[in-house]
Design an enzyme around this catalytic site. Structure first.
Site, PDB file in Angstrom:
ATOM      1  N   LYS A  66       0.815  -1.208   0.000  1.00  0.00           N
ATOM      2  CA  LYS A  66       0.000   0.000   0.000  1.00  0.00           C
ATOM      3  C   LYS A  66       0.853   1.263   0.000  1.00  0.00           C
ATOM      4  CE  LYS A  66      -0.459   0.102   5.060  1.00  0.00           C
ATOM      5  NZ  LYS A  66      -1.402   0.057   6.183  1.00  0.00           N
ATOM      6  N   CYS A  67       0.225   2.379  -0.315  1.00  0.00           N
ATOM      7  CA  CYS A  67       0.875   3.686  -0.247  1.00  0.00           C
ATOM      8  C   CYS A  67       1.134   4.039   1.220  1.00  0.00           C
ATOM      9  CB  CYS A  67      -0.001   4.760  -0.869  1.00  0.00           C
ATOM     10  SG  CYS A  67      -0.355   4.520  -2.626  1.00  0.00           S
ATOM     11  N   PRO A  68       2.257   4.712   1.549  1.00  0.00           N
ATOM     12  CA  PRO A  68       3.289   5.210   0.631  1.00  0.00           C
ATOM     13  C   PRO A  68       4.440   4.229   0.418  1.00  0.00           C
ATOM     14  CG  PRO A  68       3.724   6.060   2.803  1.00  0.00           C
ATOM     15  CD  PRO A  68       2.484   5.209   2.927  1.00  0.00           C
ATOM     16  N   PHE A  69       4.318   2.999   0.972  1.00  0.00           N
ATOM     17  CA  PHE A  69       5.453   2.081   0.929  1.00  0.00           C
ATOM     18  C   PHE A  69       5.805   1.637  -0.490  1.00  0.00           C
ATOM     19  CE2 PHE A  69       6.304   1.999   5.242  1.00  0.00           C
ATOM     20  CZ  PHE A  69       5.151   1.850   6.000  1.00  0.00           C
TER      21      PHE A  69
END
Length: 800
Positions: free
Chosen positions: A738-741
């Site tokens: 998922k964001c921001p990863f």
């Protein structure tokens, strides 16, 4: 804050201590107001329209309150609030006008009664609601309250639910309607099947429903989910929301928008993947208590009120037979959902003396007393009349649901409570009221966000504003024909917009027209469907206007107010809109723990000081690990990665080498010197991490490099230079990240590559494919292609 009460769970003690410390930090000016806001929202504390005043919302699974807890809530109302307990549409109790400095002591008082406020606000799973008659309803398949309680306990403080894209709501219904499944993120309706001569309990599951300014009806996930898989199913759905919800755009962040954007079939596929991934997860078995008749005090028959017309009306309209022979549910009508502290104490005594010792809040802002014998009707009515809780007609035309509106809410445009109060009085005084109107509902919201659930009302209103004759006046949009059952919802149709002071006339005209022109046995919903929008708009047209302000100045003032109507004091909503800054959240925890450690040192509590120092160190380390695409839940693992990726690369001082081994030292053996040393190290690390974070912000980069490695023509891995690089020379699979990863991991991968090399990245649909390519291009890299492959995307980048 010292909490010595032994019966408060340790995690709740810690949260109250944390809140007290955070309030103290705020008062000393050591924390920004926005950071404090994020923290208090998760604890169920919501800022009001009035500066310095707070709303405190308790979290009461399926609305059940014991007599003792009701006394405790009354004490809170008197000691810290304005003497009013307000019942919400999520079966909670909330208090207004609470001073922030009183909140920690108030939370402790609630905790001593087995009550808490955790995750009643913010981007969390809100209170789990259920039919208020669960366990006693004559039409239910089975009692859903044990299942609602199990889901509530399971998701409370769950790591998955602490930073959701937006709030998430779950409901349970045992038969048809009371659960309001179609307007929930997860709506569950009881289903019982016979298999091999044995009953198997389960639920019909709908997902993606919600109201707000853009209402969506929930869509079917499955016709039957075994009760044994309930917790696994709920976790899987929340996982889908967490991964695919929009954390950047508050207005599109609810789960209903995920379902709307991806489509129910794609969401089902994601759900099935998550459900399968949880196959080996162990879930606590849901305990189902044995059904039994509670022991009730004996009551002498009292027929003295049998001839009282008010009592007879109350008995007909406010009591309902339970499925248990000889017992009834007694409904209590609350004007505007309010209960005074004196009424709460009286009710506590009533349910202890004449019933099973508890009450249940309803989603329509009323209360219900279960397990009442018929011989107790007279005594209960007599006691209710003493405190003004004896009015007949719950969940009927005169029983109006409304939100707090501009009285306290930052988003409120109009005084919805003032309007609801006026309409209730009008309808109570209407001697010609017909029983045919009992099935007609009125709901009022002070803005379009539908906290008053106006979309599902027979007659619904939401607040707005408009200039008439050059003067700004409070207005309402009027919706007609809304309705809901467990099978679906029909949202009301906007018929007209009118000044607030004309609304009572409009209600009178609409209800009179219905009584005059309806067919035999025709419901209001069917009547609206038959007549259509324009029928009503025509005879309400003249209500759009007002006389000049000089002739009728009161018409331009909102209900319950004597001041000029204005929107100047309207604020911003508090339920966390934009993307949550994960780094700042971890740093806030680190600073809070450090502060508590220093307080412990002042009291010579060395073990506590060391524990808080360690807590601060871990939180600070996790803050910078976000830049590496890492978020471990294990403290030791986090510190090990911090040493190898942050300390060893020089992002923070090398003095923090060995931090993991120092963390693992036994805090119980700490003396003054050791404790002070740990606090000093935590203090220094927090400062170093904050400086690193500010440097990232200044560089507009998520990654800090401490200088060139000298290999301008070759990557760390020995990859070829630009002239030798082949197409898509390296790959990275970020499906499910998922964001921001996903952006962080892409950025880090590119840093190991030479200029001109190509990187192939697999991304999920939705937020990842929308945000990662844009962010990478903003960093100066070249986007060569972005192609959809089945249900995901392949991005090819050329490193700058």
């Amino acid at each position: 804050m010292d909490i010595r009460t032994l019966n408060i769970p340790p995690e709740l003690k810690r949260e109250i201590e944390d809140f007290a410390a955070e309030v103290e930090r705020r008062n000393r000016g050591e924390i920004a107001e926005d950071d404090f806001k994020r923290f208090r929202l998760q604890q169920g504390i919501y800022g009001q329209r009035q500066d310095g005043e707070q709303m405190v919302r308790t979290k009461l699974p399926f609305g059940r309150i014991t007599a003792d807890q009701l006394e405790g809530l009354a004490d809170f109302a008197d000691n810290y609030s304005n003497g009013i307990l307000h019942v919400t549409t999520r079966q909670d109790i909330q208090f207004h006008f609470v001073n922030i400095n009183d909140v920690p002591k108030g939370l402790q008082d609630l905790a001593e009664r087995g009550l808490h406020t955790r995750e009643a606000c913010g981007n969390t799973v809100r209170n789990v609601t259920a039919c208020h008659k669960a366990g006693t309803c004559a039409n239910e398949y089975f009692d859903v309250s044990p299942y609602a309680g199990a889901v509530s306990r399971f998701l409370l403080r769950h790591p998955l639910t602490q930073n959701l894209p937006r709030k998430f709501k779950i409901s349970f219904g045992g038969c048809n309607g009371c659960g309001l499944a179609p307007i929930h993120d997860i709506g569950l309706n009881a289903v019982a099947r016979r298999e091999n001569g044995k009953e198997t309990r389960g639920f019909r599951v709908s997902i993606g429903g919600g109201l707000g300014s853009s209402p969506h009806a929930a869509q079917l996930l499955t016709e039957f989910m075994s009760a044994d898989n309930l917790l696994r199913m709920c976790e899987a759905v929340v996982r889908v929301f967490d991964k695919h919800g929009d954390k950047k755009n508050r207005n599109k962040a609810r789960f209903k928008f995920v379902v709307d954007k991806l489509g129910i079939e794609q969401v089902k596929k994601f759900y099935e993947q998550e459900f399968a991934a949880l196959k080996n997860t162990q879930y606590r078995e849901i305990e189902i208590p044995e059904e039994r008749i509670p022991a009730l005090p004996k009551i002498a028959p009292d027929r003295s009120r049998d001839s009282d017309p008010e009592f007879k009306n109350w008995k007909v309209r406010n009591t309902v037979k339970q499925k248990q022979a000889g017992f009834y549910n007694a409904q209590l009508k609350l004007l505007l959902g309010d209960l005074t502290s004196a009424q709460a104490r009286a009710l506590s005594k009533i349910v202890s003396s004449y019933a099973a010792g508890y009450v249940v809040n309803t989603v329509n802002q009323n209360m219900m007393v279960p397990w009442v014998r018929e011989e107790a009707f007279g005594p209960i009515f007599g006691e209710l009349r003493k405190v003004g809780l004896h009015k007949a007609g719950t969940e009927q035309l005169r029983d109006i649901t409304c939100c707090p509106g501009s009285e306290t809410c930052n988003l409120g445009i109009t005084a919805s409570r003032g309007l609801a109060h006026h309409l209730s009085a009008d309808l109570e005084n209407n001697s010609t009221a017909s029983a045919d109107l009992d099935q007609v509902s009125i709901k009022v919201s002070g803005c379009p966000n539908s906290c008053g659930q106006h979309h599902i009302a027979s007659i619904g209103f939401h607040g707005s504003a408009k200039k008439i004759n050059g003067v700004l006046a409070p207005h309402y949009e009027m919706m007609l024909g809304g309705r809901i059952s467990e099978q679906g919802a029909v949202f009301g149709t906007v018929v007209t917009k009118m000044p607030a002071k004309n609304v009572p006339i409009a209600v009178k005209r609409v209800t009179e027209n219905y009584l005059k022109e309806k067919l035999e046995g025709e419901s209001f919903a069917a009547f609206f469907d038959r007549k259509g929008k324009m029928h009503f708009a025509a005879f309400l047209e003249d209500l759009k206007d007002l006389p000049p302000v000089e002739q009728a100045p009161e018409s331009y003032v909102d209900f319950g107010s004597d001041k000029k109507f204005t929107l100047e004091d309207r604020g911003q909503g508090e339920c966390a809109g934009a993307v949550t800054d994960m780094i700042q959240d971890h740093l806030s925890v680190a600073e809070r723990a450090l502060f508590q450690g220093k307080l412990a040192m002042e009291k010579s509590s060395f073990a506590e000081a060391t524990q808080q120092a360690n807590r601060s160190l871990v939180a600070a380390a996790r803050a910078l690990l976000v830049t590496e695409g890492i978020d471990f839940s294990d403290d030791v693992e986090s510190l090990k990665k911090f040493e190898s990726l942050i300390v060893d690369t020089g992002i923070v001082s090398e003095a923090f080498s060995g931090i993991t081994s120092r963390f693992q030292a036994d805090s119980a053996k700490a003396d003054a010197a050791k404790s002070q040393s740990r606090l000093n190290e935590a203090d220094k690390l927090v400062e170093d991490c904050k400086k690193a974070y500010h440097k990232m912000q200044g560089d507009k980069s998520l990654r800090i490099r401490v200088g060139s490695n000298g290999n301008h023509g070759e990557s760390k891995t020995g990859a070829k230079t630009a002239g030798e690089a082949g197409a898509a020379s390296q790959k990275i699979d970020l499906l499910g990240v998922k964001c921001p990863f996903n952006y962080v991991k892409t950025k880090l991968k590119l840093e190991t590559m030479a200029s001109g090399q190509r990187l192939e990245v697999l991304l999920d649909d939705g937020d990842p494919v929308k945000n990662v390519p844009r962010s990478i291009q903003n960093d100066g890299h070249k986007l060569l292609s972005l192609d959809k492959v089945e249900n995901h995307y392949k991005m090819v980048i050329e490193k700058a």
